[in-house]
Design a protein around this motif. Sequence first.
Motif, mmCIF file in Angstrom:
data_model
loop_
_atom_site.group_PDB
_atom_site.id
_atom_site.type_symbol
_atom_site.label_atom_id
_atom_site.label_comp_id
_atom_site.label_asym_id
_atom_site.label_seq_id
_atom_site.Cartn_x
_atom_site.Cartn_y
_atom_site.Cartn_z
ATOM 1 N N THR A 128 47.175 29.838 54.933
ATOM 2 C CA THR A 128 47.895 30.223 53.545
ATOM 3 C C THR A 128 46.381 30.175 52.561
ATOM 4 O OG1 THR A 128 50.103 29.888 54.058
ATOM 5 C CG2 THR A 128 49.143 30.270 51.659
ATOM 6 N N LEU A 129 46.506 31.096 51.863
ATOM 7 C CA LEU A 129 45.049 31.035 50.620
ATOM 8 C C LEU A 129 45.885 31.152 49.583
ATOM 9 C CD1 LEU A 129 42.270 32.917 51.990
ATOM 10 C CD2 LEU A 129 42.434 30.551 52.287
ATOM 11 N N GLN A 130 45.710 30.415 48.427
ATOM 12 C CA GLN A 130 46.011 30.728 47.240
ATOM 13 C C GLN A 130 45.105 30.585 46.326
ATOM 14 O OE1 GLN A 130 48.809 27.046 46.946
ATOM 15 N NE2 GLN A 130 47.330 26.076 45.532
ATOM 16 N N ALA A 131 45.479 31.136 45.077
ATOM 17 C CA ALA A 131 44.654 31.258 43.848
ATOM 18 C C ALA A 131 45.396 31.241 42.465
ATOM 19 C CB ALA A 131 43.840 32.811 43.873
ATOM 20 N N GLY A 132 44.770 30.498 41.701
ATOM 21 C CA GLY A 132 45.236 30.564 40.406
ATOM 22 C C GLY A 132 44.345 31.159 39.304
ATOM 23 N N ILE A 133 45.280 32.400 38.978
ATOM 24 C CA ILE A 133 44.323 32.981 38.152
ATOM 25 C C ILE A 133 44.727 33.400 36.556
ATOM 26 C CG2 ILE A 133 43.530 35.512 37.706
ATOM 27 C CD1 ILE A 133 43.728 35.865 40.851
ATOM 28 N N PHE A 134 44.105 33.274 35.466
ATOM 29 C CA PHE A 134 44.830 33.465 34.316
ATOM 30 C C PHE A 134 45.557 34.868 34.195
ATOM 31 C CE2 PHE A 134 41.476 30.350 32.387
ATOM 32 C CZ PHE A 134 42.293 29.219 32.686
ATOM 33 N N GLU A 135 46.403 34.819 33.403
ATOM 34 C CA GLU A 135 47.295 36.037 33.221
ATOM 35 C C GLU A 135 46.430 37.093 32.398
ATOM 36 O OE1 GLU A 135 52.043 36.156 32.700
ATOM 37 O OE2 GLU A 135 50.795 35.536 31.053
ATOM 38 N N ASP A 136 45.478 36.911 31.687
ATOM 39 C CA ASP A 136 44.755 37.744 30.948
ATOM 40 C C ASP A 136 43.454 38.067 31.685
ATOM 41 O OD1 ASP A 136 43.805 35.260 30.466
ATOM 42 O OD2 ASP A 136 43.596 35.714 28.321
ATOM 43 N N ASN A 137 43.288 37.969 33.056
ATOM 44 C CA ASN A 137 42.205 38.213 33.728
ATOM 45 C C ASN A 137 42.524 39.460 34.884
ATOM 46 O OD1 ASN A 137 39.957 38.325 35.193
ATOM 47 N ND2 ASN A 137 39.726 36.169 35.502
ATOM 48 N N PRO A 138 42.778 40.417 34.651
ATOM 49 C CA PRO A 138 43.121 41.587 35.301
ATOM 50 C C PRO A 138 42.190 41.792 36.586
ATOM 51 C CG PRO A 138 42.486 42.596 33.200
ATOM 52 C CD PRO A 138 42.645 41.016 33.294
ATOM 53 N N GLY A 139 40.969 41.707 36.108
ATOM 54 C CA GLY A 139 39.605 42.012 37.140
ATOM 55 C C GLY A 139 40.053 40.938 38.415
ATOM 56 N N SER A 140 40.209 39.797 38.101
ATOM 57 C CA SER A 140 40.198 38.942 39.286
ATOM 58 C C SER A 140 41.482 39.185 39.978
ATOM 59 C CB SER A 140 40.167 37.947 38.830
ATOM 60 O OG SER A 140 40.227 36.539 39.803
ATOM 61 N N GLN A 141 42.618 39.459 39.386
ATOM 62 C CA GLN A 141 43.840 39.888 39.888
ATOM 63 C C GLN A 141 43.763 41.261 40.682
ATOM 64 O OE1 GLN A 141 47.173 40.103 36.913
ATOM 65 N NE2 GLN A 141 45.969 38.900 35.569
ATOM 66 N N ALA A 142 42.951 41.960 40.351
ATOM 67 C CA ALA A 142 42.862 43.284 41.276
ATOM 68 C C ALA A 142 42.040 43.023 42.588
ATOM 69 C CB ALA A 142 42.095 44.279 40.204
ATOM 70 N N ILE A 143 41.090 42.304 42.081
ATOM 71 C CA ILE A 143 40.357 41.942 43.525
ATOM 72 C C ILE A 143 41.262 41.030 44.635
ATOM 73 C CG2 ILE A 143 38.311 40.499 44.198
ATOM 74 C CD1 ILE A 143 36.900 41.014 41.598
ATOM 75 N N HIS A 144 41.786 40.119 44.083
ATOM 76 C CA HIS A 144 42.693 39.201 44.952
ATOM 77 C C HIS A 144 43.785 40.186 45.606
ATOM 78 C CE1 HIS A 144 40.597 36.147 43.228
ATOM 79 N NE2 HIS A 144 41.012 35.188 44.269
ATOM 80 N N LYS A 145 44.353 41.203 45.016
ATOM 81 C CA LYS A 145 45.396 41.906 45.412
ATOM 82 C C LYS A 145 44.940 42.762 46.325
ATOM 83 C CE LYS A 145 48.614 41.806 41.440
ATOM 84 N NZ LYS A 145 48.912 42.826 40.394
ATOM 85 N N SER A 146 43.760 43.480 46.109
ATOM 86 C CA SER A 146 43.071 44.371 47.080
ATOM 87 C C SER A 146 42.741 43.830 48.411
ATOM 88 C CB SER A 146 41.892 44.982 46.469
ATOM 89 O OG SER A 146 40.767 44.184 46.392
ATOM 90 N N CYS A 147 42.660 42.430 48.341
ATOM 91 C CA CYS A 147 42.402 41.647 49.584
ATOM 92 C C CYS A 147 43.399 41.035 50.238
ATOM 93 C CB CYS A 147 41.339 40.581 49.328
ATOM 94 S SG CYS A 147 39.674 41.136 48.762
ATOM 95 N N GLY A 148 44.781 41.464 49.668
ATOM 96 C CA GLY A 148 46.176 41.062 50.386
ATOM 97 C C GLY A 148 46.705 39.782 49.647
ATOM 98 N N PHE A 149 46.222 39.555 48.519
ATOM 99 C CA PHE A 149 47.082 38.582 47.992
ATOM 100 C C PHE A 149 48.224 39.111 47.323
ATOM 101 C CE2 PHE A 149 43.302 36.388 48.686
ATOM 102 C CZ PHE A 149 43.421 34.827 48.496
ATOM 103 N N ARG A 150 49.114 38.123 46.932
ATOM 104 C CA ARG A 150 50.471 38.804 46.220
ATOM 105 C C ARG A 150 50.785 37.537 45.197
ATOM 106 N NH1 ARG A 150 55.382 36.806 47.834
ATOM 107 N NH2 ARG A 150 55.118 35.225 49.612
ATOM 108 N N ILE A 151 51.345 38.063 44.017
ATOM 109 C CA ILE A 151 51.624 37.341 42.910
ATOM 110 C C ILE A 151 53.071 36.621 43.352
ATOM 111 C CG2 ILE A 151 52.653 37.069 40.660
ATOM 112 C CD1 ILE A 151 50.918 39.563 39.929
#
Length: 165
Positions: free
Chosen positions: A112-135
């Motif tokens: 398991t990999l986890q990431a903490g991303i600020f809610e107002d950082n959509p760029g980082s969220q998009a990168i992580h989601k494109s690599c298989g991460f889910r909120i």
Amino acid sequence: MTKIRDYQHTDWAAVDRIYKEGIKTGLATFETEPKEQAYWEQTSIPKSQLVAVAEDGKVLGWAVLWPVSDRCAYKGVAEVSVYVGENARGMGLGKKLLNALIKRSEELGFWTLQAGIFEDNPGSQAIHKSCGFRIIGVRERVGKLHGVWRNNMILERRSAVNGLD
């Protein structure tokens, strides 16, 4: 062409500069000062430190895994950090680094990999989601940065290779 390779001790000046650039954005971390080199090298997960390097050898970004706990039940869980220098942003380097870090994490046995991303950082969220991460949730007002409460989204990615039993 950008190449991803293992971090070397001599890469620190570039890693530190890129970390400071990320801190300056106010979107990357709660940290206000970068970690010291010895702490970064000794506390991050061995063999997980990666750098993205341009053809001329210049370090453009970095990625690393951090342990989330010293409890044995969490030995296969790590937190990701990915930083791209301000002159290399918007070129797909963050995604390339994160994919390389995922591959390395699976070689190291993480499930398991986890990431903490600020809610107002959509760029980082998009990168992580494109690599298989889910909120998996949002930690509301979990911490202050420069006196302002910030929400932190928690994302996770489960391995398709490790931890399947």
